[in-house]
Design an enzyme around this catalytic site. Structure first.
Site, PDB file in Angstrom:
ATOM      1  CG  ASN A  10      34.078  42.657  31.739  1.00 23.21           C
ATOM      2  OD1 ASN A  10      33.546  42.900  30.661  1.00 23.21           O
ATOM      3  ND2 ASN A  10      34.442  41.436  32.106  1.00 23.21           N
ATOM      4  CE  LYS A  12      31.602  39.961  33.908  1.00 21.67           C
ATOM      5  NZ  LYS A  12      31.504  38.876  34.882  1.00 21.67           N
ATOM      6  CG  HIS A  93      36.583  37.547  32.075  1.00 22.07           C
ATOM      7  ND1 HIS A  93      35.641  36.623  32.452  1.00 22.07           N
ATOM      8  CD2 HIS A  93      36.433  38.599  32.920  1.00 22.07           C
ATOM      9  CE1 HIS A  93      34.939  37.110  33.468  1.00 22.07           C
ATOM     10  NE2 HIS A  93      35.400  38.314  33.768  1.00 22.07           N
ATOM     11  CD  GLU A  95      32.020  36.042  32.681  1.00 17.59           C
ATOM     12  OE1 GLU A  95      31.951  36.940  31.828  1.00 17.59           O
ATOM     13  OE2 GLU A  95      31.708  36.213  33.883  1.00 17.59           O
ATOM     14  CD  GLU A 163      37.702  39.432  37.004  1.00 19.16           C
ATOM     15  OE1 GLU A 163      37.141  40.484  37.291  1.00 19.16           O
ATOM     16  OE2 GLU A 163      37.379  38.727  36.027  1.00 19.16           O
ATOM     17  N   GLY A 169      30.101  37.382  39.929  1.00 21.32           N
ATOM     18  CA  GLY A 169      28.644  37.393  39.799  1.00 21.32           C
ATOM     19  C   GLY A 169      27.910  36.648  40.891  1.00 21.32           C
ATOM     20  CB  SER A 201      31.126  39.745  44.234  1.00 17.84           C
ATOM     21  OG  SER A 201      30.438  38.726  43.531  1.00 17.84           O
TER      22      SER A 201
HETATM   23  P1  13P Z   1      31.112  40.866  38.938  1.00 21.07           P
HETATM   24  O1  13P Z   1      31.652  42.167  39.473  1.00 21.07           O
HETATM   25  O2  13P Z   1      29.753  40.992  38.317  1.00 21.07           O
HETATM   26  O3  13P Z   1      31.220  39.760  39.950  1.00 21.07           O
HETATM   27  O4  13P Z   1      32.060  40.435  37.698  1.00 21.07           O
HETATM   28  C1  13P Z   1      33.445  40.440  37.882  1.00 21.07           C
HETATM   29  C2  13P Z   1      34.086  40.235  36.568  1.00 21.07           C
HETATM   30  O5  13P Z   1      34.038  39.171  35.992  1.00 21.07           O
HETATM   31  C3  13P Z   1      34.767  41.393  35.948  1.00 21.07           C
HETATM   32  O6  13P Z   1      35.540  40.994  34.868  1.00 21.07           O
END
Ligand code: 13P
Length: 245
Positions: A10, A12, A93, A95, A163, A169, A201
């Site tokens: 992803n 982002k 997600h 976010e 997740e 992150g 992560s």
């Molecule tokens: P990270 O791997 O940067 O922690 O992000 C995970 C994520 O949100 C994937 O959708």
């Protein structure tokens, strides 16, 4: 019922056309992956460009609107994602749940629109740090799965991603036992079998041990999917896991 493992990246809100060189390197590795799929979910402006050069690498969007075409300035629906050449779309997600107020019902509507458009939705669930500290992680994830995942989907037609919000992150991850427990809870709450990815992560340094956890069918990778070398190391970890079974 087949549950096909998947390593998905992803991106982002990162990436420019120059980033397609990283995608080319990832696609070259994906072309030799056997027994599992590999996908990258770039931002919308790169979607069709990425799909045109992806080969066996699956391409996905990071969100879609549930509605058919209409007067919704700035939005993109599932049919447009499909038309751009994508096979997947991430929905729900954290976010977007947190930053855009998306409810379980809204996520489910997006997943249903994705299925109707012929896309594979990657439905995301996961508890916050406060929920985990309150001992509510399993209950939260179970409720999110029941309310966010459509009641029916084709064999192999939907992917779930666990997740934990606090692991995204942050460099933090749950223990391997905690990952196994929540994947079991999520699997029991699904209406029919689906691959369940772990996300949060995932790095080259921890991918081998996480992908070996029973019930983990792959990974949804954020930061480590932006650099081909890191993401390819995670693809290699999946290949190793497939080999040892
Ligand atoms: P990270 O791997 O940067 O922690 O992000 C995970 C994520 O949100 C994937 O959708």
């Amino acid at each position: 019922m087949t549950v096909r493992p998947l390593i998905a990246g992803n991106w982002k809100m990162y990436g420019r056309q120059a980033s397609l060189l990283e995608l080319d390197a990832i696609a070259a590795r994906a072309a030799t992956a056997s027994g599992f799929d590999v996908a990258i979910c770039p931002p919308f402006p790169l979607l069709a460009l990425a799909a045109a050069r992806a080969g066996q690498l699956g391409i996905g969007a990071q969100d879609c609107r549930a509605d058919p075409d209409g007067a919704f300035t700035g939005d993109v629906n599932a049919a447009m994602v499909k038309d751009a050449g994508a096979a997947f779309v991430i929905v729900g997600h954290s976010e977007r749940r947190q930053g855009h107020g998306e409810t379980d019902a809204a996520v489910r509507a997006k997943a249903e629109a994705a299925l109707a458009a012929g896309l594979i939705p990657i439905v995301c669930v996961g508890e916050t740090l406060a929920q985990r500290q309150a001992g509510a992680a399993a209950a939260v994830v179970e409720a999110q799965v029941r309310a966010s995942v459509p009641g029916a989907y084709p064999d192999g037609g939907l992917v779930l991603a666990y997740e934990p919000v606090w692991a995204i992150g942050s460099g933090l991850t749950p223990s391997l036992e905690e990952i196994e427990e929540i994947h079991g809870v999520a699997r029991a709450a699904l209406p029919s079998p689906a691959a369940i990815l772990y996300g949060g992560s995932v790095k080259p340094t921890n991918a081998v041990e996480i992908l070996a956890v029973p019930g983990v069918d792959g990974a949804l990778v954020g930061g480590a999917s932006l650099k081909a070398a890191d993401f390819i190391a995670i693809i290699d970890a999946m290949a190793q896991q497939i080999r040892v079974g």
